[in-house]
Structure formats: C-alpha cells, structure tokens
Design an enzyme around this catalytic site. Structure first.
Site, PDB file in Angstrom:
ATOM      1  N   GLU A  68       0.826  -1.208   0.000  1.00 13.89           N
ATOM      2  CA  GLU A  68       0.000   0.000   0.000  1.00 13.89           C
ATOM      3  C   GLU A  68       0.862   1.260   0.000  1.00 13.89           C
ATOM      4  O   GLU A  68       0.581   2.219  -0.711  1.00 13.89           O
ATOM      5  CB  GLU A  68      -0.943   0.011   1.208  1.00 13.89           C
ATOM      6  CG  GLU A  68      -1.930  -1.136   1.222  1.00 13.89           C
ATOM      7  CD  GLU A  68      -1.411  -2.395   1.919  1.00 13.89           C
ATOM      8  OE1 GLU A  68      -2.242  -3.259   2.246  1.00 13.89           O
ATOM      9  OE2 GLU A  68      -0.179  -2.523   2.127  1.00 13.89           O
ATOM     10  N   CYS A  96      -2.324  -2.913   7.230  1.00 15.43           N
ATOM     11  CA  CYS A  96      -1.860  -2.858   8.613  1.00 15.43           C
ATOM     12  C   CYS A  96      -1.952  -1.409   9.116  1.00 15.43           C
ATOM     13  O   CYS A  96      -2.234  -0.495   8.326  1.00 15.43           O
ATOM     14  CB  CYS A  96      -0.416  -3.359   8.693  1.00 15.43           C
ATOM     15  SG  CYS A  96       0.775  -2.207   7.973  1.00 15.43           S
TER      16      CYS A  96
END
Length: 169
Positions: A68, A96
């Site tokens: 990401e 996360c």
C-alpha cells in the site's frame, strides 16, 4: 425514504471495484513468485490506475515498503502530488496500521481490501499484535517511546511557521 432523499452507502461497491481488487491480488501473486510478500495494491483515481505497489520489505530491506505504501508513493510520484484526494486504494489484504496511517496522510477517499487481517495472520503476517498494541498505554509497550525536551526542540516548528513559502498540508 424516497429515492430523491436516499443516502449513498459509502461501503457499497461500484460495479468496477472487483476489477481493481483482482488487479491488486494479481500483483500480490506475481510478487510471491518473484520472492516477495503476498501483498499488492492499486491506487485508482477517476477510473484509472495511477499507482501500483507490491510488498518489497525483504527484497529492498525496507520494513516500510508495504504494498500500500509503495502504491501511494508510486501514485504521488506519477501525479506530482502529495494528496491523493479523490482516489481509492485497493489492496489484496486488509492494510496494517502503518498502511492505514499512510492512506490517511495521503488523504485517500476510500480503502477497499480483499483478504482480512486474520487471513494475513494465518500466513505469518500478524498485524493484530500492532492493532492491539496501539490501543495500550505507551508505558506498556515493549519498545519505549520517550519525549526528551531539549532547548531547541521547537526550532523546526517555529522555522516552519515563519517560512512564508511553505506548502500547507
């Protein structure tokens, strides 16, 4: 409720959304076969992919090189911006806390993921420990996080505030 006053559900998936998730999953699959982690991500703005990323933590020896984050870096670099307002991040797996925070700083409109944190934990990527840790008082953390005020601690902030050509974010 009439259709003219109906609210839009922000969790409702636009019809093309699955194609972006499939692309993120395919990036993750290709990364596994190349020796990387099982994570891929795509940043989409205006129906166009503007950035992609794969987990490069072990390959680049960079603990922040999550898929990401890499997709956000790619999109910002390609667009020449630091704000991805108006864009959506599609990830092969639930981001996360690091990646969620990066998405917030990038001002993405949405984050959509395929697999979840429990799936990741089954593969040895247990982000649940970080989610749990962030809920705890810092005094209970295994790694001390300590403020140590020195005389010049505020100097960079004061310089920023005095700098008339600063770019606000």
């Amino acid at each position: 409720m009439t259709s003219s006053t109906a609210q839009v559900d922000p969790t409702a998936a636009p019809p093309q959304e699955d194609q972006w998730l499939v692309r993120a999953v395919n990036l993750a699959l290709r990364n596994v076969t190349a020796g990387g982690g099982p994570f891929g991500a795509v940043v989409v703005r205006g129906g166009v992919a503007v950035g992609t990323g794969q987990n490069r933590v072990t390959r680049d020896h960079d603990p922040t090189a999550h898929a990401e984050v890499m997709a956000i870096r790619d999109a910002c670099g390609r667009l020449g911006v630091f704000s991805l307002a108006g864009a959506c991040l599609y990830s092969s797996c639930e981001p996360c806390p690091l990646c969620l925070t990066a998405a917030l700083w990038a001002r993405l409109d949405r984050v959509v993921y395929a697999a979840n944190r429990n799936d990741a934990a089954r593969a040895g990527f247990d982000d649940r420990a970080f989610y749990d840790l962030l809920r705890r008082d810092r005094a209970a953390w295994p790694m001390p996080v300590v403020e140590r005020r020195i005389a010049c601690a505020e100097a960079p902030i004061e310089a920023w505030l005095a700098y008339s050509a600063r770019v606000e974010y």
